[in-house]
Scaffold this motif. Structure first.
Motif, PDB file in Angstrom:
ATOM      1  N   HIS A 104      45.821  25.024  59.267  1.00 56.91           N
ATOM      2  CA  HIS A 104      46.092  23.768  58.568  1.00 56.91           C
ATOM      3  C   HIS A 104      46.567  22.668  59.521  1.00 56.91           C
ATOM      4  CE1 HIS A 104      46.627  26.600  55.035  1.00 56.91           C
ATOM      5  NE2 HIS A 104      45.668  25.771  54.635  1.00 56.91           N
ATOM      6  N   TYR A 106      45.179  20.284  60.842  1.00 57.99           N
ATOM      7  CA  TYR A 106      44.660  18.947  60.560  1.00 57.99           C
ATOM      8  C   TYR A 106      45.679  18.095  59.784  1.00 57.99           C
ATOM      9  CZ  TYR A 106      43.823  20.774  55.872  1.00 57.99           C
ATOM     10  OH  TYR A 106      43.972  21.326  54.635  1.00 57.99           O
ATOM     11  N   ILE A 107      46.618  18.742  59.120  1.00 60.00           N
ATOM     12  CA  ILE A 107      47.641  18.002  58.369  1.00 60.00           C
ATOM     13  C   ILE A 107      48.449  17.112  59.311  1.00 60.00           C
ATOM     14  CG2 ILE A 107      49.755  18.235  56.986  1.00 60.00           C
ATOM     15  CD1 ILE A 107      48.552  20.866  55.869  1.00 60.00           C
ATOM     16  N   THR A 108      48.701  17.596  60.511  1.00 56.79           N
ATOM     17  CA  THR A 108      49.431  16.819  61.515  1.00 56.79           C
ATOM     18  C   THR A 108      48.730  15.491  61.769  1.00 56.79           C
ATOM     19  OG1 THR A 108      50.225  18.831  62.561  1.00 56.79           O
ATOM     20  CG2 THR A 108      50.276  16.844  63.895  1.00 56.79           C
ATOM     21  N   ASP A 109      47.423  15.564  61.995  1.00 52.38           N
ATOM     22  CA  ASP A 109      46.659  14.337  62.263  1.00 52.38           C
ATOM     23  C   ASP A 109      46.647  13.406  61.056  1.00 52.38           C
ATOM     24  OD1 ASP A 109      46.034  15.185  64.853  1.00 52.38           O
ATOM     25  OD2 ASP A 109      44.285  16.311  64.142  1.00 52.38           O
ATOM     26  N   GLU A 110      46.505  13.970  59.863  1.00 45.63           N
ATOM     27  CA  GLU A 110      46.486  13.142  58.653  1.00 45.63           C
ATOM     28  C   GLU A 110      47.821  12.417  58.460  1.00 45.63           C
ATOM     29  OE1 GLU A 110      45.278  15.465  55.270  1.00 45.63           O
ATOM     30  OE2 GLU A 110      43.264  15.801  56.077  1.00 45.63           O
ATOM     31  N   LEU A 111      48.916  13.112  58.695  1.00 48.97           N
ATOM     32  CA  LEU A 111      50.220  12.471  58.560  1.00 48.97           C
ATOM     33  C   LEU A 111      50.389  11.364  59.597  1.00 48.97           C
ATOM     34  CD1 LEU A 111      52.491  15.579  57.861  1.00 48.97           C
ATOM     35  CD2 LEU A 111      51.942  13.734  56.257  1.00 48.97           C
ATOM     36  N   ARG A 112      49.947  11.631  60.812  1.00 47.95           N
ATOM     37  CA  ARG A 112      50.042  10.610  61.864  1.00 47.95           C
ATOM     38  C   ARG A 112      49.183   9.393  61.528  1.00 47.95           C
ATOM     39  NH1 ARG A 112      49.676  14.945  66.694  1.00 47.95           N
ATOM     40  NH2 ARG A 112      51.921  15.333  66.937  1.00 47.95           N
ATOM     41  N   GLU A 113      47.991   9.623  60.970  1.00 45.47           N
ATOM     42  CA  GLU A 113      47.117   8.506  60.580  1.00 45.47           C
ATOM     43  C   GLU A 113      47.772   7.638  59.521  1.00 45.47           C
ATOM     44  OE1 GLU A 113      43.293  10.064  59.441  1.00 45.47           O
ATOM     45  OE2 GLU A 113      42.966  10.958  61.411  1.00 45.47           O
ATOM     46  N   GLU A 114      48.616   8.243  58.693  1.00 44.67           N
ATOM     47  CA  GLU A 114      49.326   7.491  57.660  1.00 44.67           C
ATOM     48  C   GLU A 114      50.603   6.850  58.200  1.00 44.67           C
ATOM     49  OE1 GLU A 114      49.810   9.374  53.852  1.00 44.67           O
ATOM     50  OE2 GLU A 114      47.979  10.541  54.155  1.00 44.67           O
ATOM     51  N   LYS A 148      52.668  15.994  50.089  1.00 42.47           N
ATOM     52  CA  LYS A 148      51.378  15.889  50.798  1.00 42.47           C
ATOM     53  C   LYS A 148      51.074  17.192  51.537  1.00 42.47           C
ATOM     54  CE  LYS A 148      49.686  12.036  52.458  1.00 42.47           C
ATOM     55  NZ  LYS A 148      48.717  11.841  51.428  1.00 42.47           N
ATOM     56  N   LYS A 152      47.972  20.432  50.595  1.00 36.99           N
ATOM     57  CA  LYS A 152      46.965  20.974  51.522  1.00 36.99           C
ATOM     58  C   LYS A 152      47.294  22.380  52.004  1.00 36.99           C
ATOM     59  CE  LYS A 152      45.787  16.341  52.911  1.00 36.99           C
ATOM     60  NZ  LYS A 152      44.689  16.061  52.076  1.00 36.99           N
TER      61      LYS A 152
END
Length: 173
Positions: A104, A106-114, A148, A152
């Protein structure tokens, strides 16, 4: 008749004064824990003033169980009101330490993108490879970030922490 009205007014004053002073005590303690000494002192001044006024009405009537009960009920409700106020104010920051399965990541990248600040490292748990994320956000955002993650990665392990002091780094505004 006039004495009855005065008694009711005294009881109402004692009741609401206790709710106010205990609620202020909760807020004062939050300031103390955070190291905000001047706001804590200002709140403490008002807190003790209200408390002393309420106490003055009870000390002279220790043989009156109704005043003692009203004083105590006001205290109890003040604890509840103080917690509700504190939750609504959501002062300060909250740290989240999130442990998820490595898949999982990818959650790191999604949080950073936000815009959330995420520091992560790999670990190993009983069930295999893990990713540990360290996230510091404003308190009102912490439940949102945790939700969030849970959406996921339902098996995520999230620890909420109260940082007292920190310096440097990046924070979502």
């Amino acid at each position: 008749m006039g004495g009855g009205i005065i008694l009711v007014l005294e009881l109402l004053f004692i009741f609401f004064a206790r709710i106010i002073d205990v609620s202020l005590g909760t807020i004062r303690m939050i300031f103390v824990i955070r190291g905000d000494k001047w706001p804590a002192a200002a709140v403490g001044f008002i807190e003790i003033l209200v408390y002393t006024l309420a106490l003055a009405l009870v000390v002279g009537a220790l043989g009156d169980p109704i005043k003692l009960i009203v004083f105590s009920i006001g205290f109890s409700l003040g604890v509840v009101v103080g917690v509700v106020i504190e939750e609504r104010l959501a002062l300060g920051y909250r740290g989240l330490q999130v442990t998820i399965d490595k898949e999982h990541g990818y959650i790191t990248d999604e949080l950073r993108e936000e815009g959330f600040p995420v520091t992560c490292w790999e670990g190993r748990g009983k069930a295999g490879e893990k990713l540990v994320m360290n996230i510091i956000v404003k308190r009102n955002l912490a439940p949102f970030v945790a939700e969030k993650v849970y959406e996921k990665a339902p098996s995520a392990f999230v620890v909420f922490m109260e940082p007292k002091q920190f310096r440097g780094g990046y924070f979502k505004k």
